[in-house]
Design a protein around this motif. Structure first.
Motif, PDB file in Angstrom:
ATOM      1  N   MET A  82      -6.010  33.873 -25.057  1.00 43.83           N
ATOM      2  CA  MET A  82      -5.107  33.914 -23.923  1.00 43.83           C
ATOM      3  C   MET A  82      -4.650  35.344 -23.637  1.00 43.83           C
ATOM      4  N   LEU A  83      -4.456  36.144 -24.671  1.00 41.59           N
ATOM      5  CA  LEU A  83      -3.969  37.514 -24.465  1.00 41.59           C
ATOM      6  C   LEU A  83      -4.888  38.322 -23.553  1.00 41.59           C
ATOM      7  N   ASP A  84      -6.183  38.056 -23.618  1.00 39.61           N
ATOM      8  CA  ASP A  84      -7.130  38.753 -22.750  1.00 39.61           C
ATOM      9  C   ASP A  84      -6.854  38.468 -21.277  1.00 39.61           C
ATOM     10  N   LYS A  85      -6.373  37.252 -20.971  1.00 41.51           N
ATOM     11  CA  LYS A  85      -6.078  36.874 -19.588  1.00 41.51           C
ATOM     12  C   LYS A  85      -4.859  37.611 -19.035  1.00 41.51           C
ATOM     13  N   LEU A  86      -4.062  38.209 -19.907  1.00 49.47           N
ATOM     14  CA  LEU A  86      -2.842  38.887 -19.464  1.00 49.47           C
ATOM     15  C   LEU A  86      -3.080  40.315 -18.991  1.00 49.47           C
ATOM     16  N   LYS A  87      -4.259  40.847 -19.240  1.00 42.42           N
ATOM     17  CA  LYS A  87      -4.539  42.253 -18.958  1.00 42.42           C
ATOM     18  C   LYS A  87      -4.461  42.615 -17.480  1.00 42.42           C
ATOM     19  N   ASN A  88      -4.754  41.667 -16.599  1.00 46.45           N
ATOM     20  CA  ASN A  88      -4.782  41.966 -15.162  1.00 46.45           C
ATOM     21  C   ASN A  88      -3.647  41.330 -14.367  1.00 46.45           C
ATOM     22  N   ILE A  89      -2.749  40.636 -15.038  1.00 43.72           N
ATOM     23  CA  ILE A  89      -1.664  39.948 -14.328  1.00 43.72           C
ATOM     24  C   ILE A  89      -0.769  40.958 -13.624  1.00 43.72           C
ATOM     25  N   ASN A  90      -0.535  40.716 -12.323  1.00 37.19           N
ATOM     26  CA  ASN A  90       0.401  41.553 -11.576  1.00 37.19           C
ATOM     27  C   ASN A  90       1.415  40.704 -10.802  1.00 37.19           C
ATOM     28  N   THR A  91       1.272  39.385 -10.937  1.00 33.53           N
ATOM     29  CA  THR A  91       2.142  38.462 -10.212  1.00 33.53           C
ATOM     30  C   THR A  91       2.528  37.294 -11.114  1.00 33.53           C
ATOM     31  N   PHE A  92       3.819  36.995 -11.122  1.00 36.54           N
ATOM     32  CA  PHE A  92       4.349  35.851 -11.870  1.00 36.54           C
ATOM     33  C   PHE A  92       4.934  34.871 -10.863  1.00 36.54           C
ATOM     34  N   ILE A  93       4.540  33.603 -10.958  1.00 37.09           N
ATOM     35  CA  ILE A  93       5.106  32.571 -10.093  1.00 37.09           C
ATOM     36  C   ILE A  93       5.892  31.614 -10.996  1.00 37.09           C
ATOM     37  N   PHE A  94       7.166  31.432 -10.673  1.00 32.08           N
ATOM     38  CA  PHE A  94       8.052  30.611 -11.493  1.00 32.08           C
ATOM     39  C   PHE A  94       8.655  29.460 -10.707  1.00 32.08           C
ATOM     40  N   ASP A  95       8.830  28.344 -11.391  1.00 32.50           N
ATOM     41  CA  ASP A  95       9.714  27.272 -10.963  1.00 32.50           C
ATOM     42  C   ASP A  95      11.119  27.716 -11.380  1.00 32.50           C
ATOM     43  N   VAL A  96      12.155  27.031 -10.915  1.00 31.09           N
ATOM     44  CA  VAL A  96      13.527  27.381 -11.304  1.00 31.09           C
ATOM     45  C   VAL A  96      14.047  26.418 -12.364  1.00 31.09           C
ATOM     46  N   ASP A  97      14.375  25.189 -11.961  1.00 22.64           N
ATOM     47  CA  ASP A  97      15.030  24.256 -12.880  1.00 22.64           C
ATOM     48  C   ASP A  97      14.108  23.861 -14.022  1.00 22.64           C
ATOM     49  N   GLY A  98      14.546  24.136 -15.239  1.00 16.96           N
ATOM     50  CA  GLY A  98      13.759  23.833 -16.423  1.00 16.96           C
ATOM     51  C   GLY A  98      12.860  24.973 -16.853  1.00 16.96           C
ATOM     52  N   VAL A  99      12.797  26.032 -16.039  1.00 15.63           N
ATOM     53  CA  VAL A  99      12.016  27.232 -16.382  1.00 15.63           C
ATOM     54  C   VAL A  99      12.957  28.431 -16.424  1.00 15.63           C
ATOM     55  N   LEU A 100      13.493  28.818 -15.269  1.00 15.86           N
ATOM     56  CA  LEU A 100      14.443  29.923 -15.232  1.00 15.86           C
ATOM     57  C   LEU A 100      15.858  29.463 -15.598  1.00 15.86           C
ATOM     58  N   THR A 101      16.087  28.165 -15.532  1.00 11.39           N
ATOM     59  CA  THR A 101      17.359  27.594 -15.992  1.00 11.39           C
ATOM     60  C   THR A 101      17.052  26.578 -17.082  1.00 11.39           C
ATOM     61  N   ASN A 102      18.109  26.120 -17.746  1.00 15.50           N
ATOM     62  CA  ASN A 102      17.917  25.150 -18.820  1.00 15.50           C
ATOM     63  C   ASN A 102      17.709  23.726 -18.310  1.00 15.50           C
ATOM     64  N   GLY A 103      17.701  23.556 -17.012  1.00 17.37           N
ATOM     65  CA  GLY A 103      17.449  22.240 -16.431  1.00 17.37           C
ATOM     66  C   GLY A 103      18.694  21.372 -16.284  1.00 17.37           C
ATOM     67  N   HIS A 104      19.826  21.864 -16.749  1.00 18.06           N
ATOM     68  CA  HIS A 104      21.070  21.122 -16.585  1.00 18.06           C
ATOM     69  C   HIS A 104      21.691  21.492 -15.247  1.00 18.06           C
ATOM     70  N   VAL A 105      22.276  20.524 -14.581  1.00 13.97           N
ATOM     71  CA  VAL A 105      22.968  20.770 -13.328  1.00 13.97           C
ATOM     72  C   VAL A 105      24.389  20.265 -13.491  1.00 13.97           C
ATOM     73  N   LEU A 106      25.345  21.171 -13.344  1.00  9.45           N
ATOM     74  CA  LEU A 106      26.758  20.821 -13.398  1.00  9.45           C
ATOM     75  C   LEU A 106      27.218  20.604 -11.962  1.00  9.45           C
ATOM     76  N   VAL A 107      27.679  19.413 -11.662  1.00 10.73           N
ATOM     77  CA  VAL A 107      28.113  19.093 -10.310  1.00 10.73           C
ATOM     78  C   VAL A 107      29.634  19.158 -10.272  1.00 10.73           C
ATOM     79  N   THR A 108      30.154  20.024  -9.408  1.00 14.92           N
ATOM     80  CA  THR A 108      31.600  20.170  -9.285  1.00 14.92           C
ATOM     81  C   THR A 108      32.163  19.057  -8.408  1.00 14.92           C
ATOM     82  N   GLU A 109      33.471  18.948  -8.385  1.00 16.14           N
ATOM     83  CA  GLU A 109      34.137  17.931  -7.561  1.00 16.14           C
ATOM     84  C   GLU A 109      33.802  18.104  -6.081  1.00 16.14           C
TER      85      GLU A 109
END
Length: 176
Positions: free
Chosen positions: A1-28
């Protein structure tokens, strides 16, 4: 897999569960609050600073999420997306992404179709089983707990681009 990282110039991310812990706190008042990891934030802003493209595609539609991402310097933000595959195909065409240029990080069923197509599919350790099976790399880090840092750091280190002579301590907060 490390060989596949040599040319990466773009990262595509989801948010909930990837950039966040997937918890959603809903306020009043109905506002939905999410929790991001500061170490992920450092890696994201460093990647932007070093010239990497960060793209976010999420079903979430939150002004707080948008502010956080903008504060980190991310410009390609697609929130409130119900058909991630359509946005994915549009991005490949418009951004002229080549198969060895990018990776996708997802964690749940709405990411599965993209995970199966992505040249390099990554997921957090707490992703659902179907996503883990489709992933080329399962990070030891959970969503919102360093998965973005893990894969960005691997790419930048393999490309000898991780060190920053003037690291930013800015947390990405913006006031608007």
């Amino acid at each position: 897999m490390l060989d596949k990282l040599k040319n990466i110039n773009t990262f595509i991310f989801d948010v909930d569960g990837v950039l966040t812990n997937g918890h959603v706190l809903v306020t009043e008042s109905g506002e939905q609050l999410r929790q991001f990891n500061i170490k992920d934030g450092y890696a994201l802003q460093l990647a932007v600073k070093k010239g990497y493209r960060i793209i976010v595609i999420s079903g979430a539609k939150s002004s707080g999420v948008e502010k956080r991402l903008l504060g980190l310097g991310i410009k390609h933000i697609f929130l409130g997306v119900s058909d991630k595959m359509a946005v994915y195909h549009q991005l490949i065409k418009e951004e002229k992404l080549k198969a060895d240029d990018f990776l996708y990080v997802g964690d749940d069923i709405p990411d599965l179709a993209i995970m199966k197509l992505a040249p390099l599919a990554v997921c957090p350790s707490d992703a659902v089983e179907e996503i883990k099976e489709a992933a080329h790399y399962v990070s030891p880090k959970a969503g919102g707990a360093g998965v973005a840092r893990d894969i960005i750091e691997k790419v930048l280190k393999i490309q000898q681009n991780w060190f920053d002579a003037q690291p930013s301590a800015h947390d990405g907060a913006i006031n608007k």
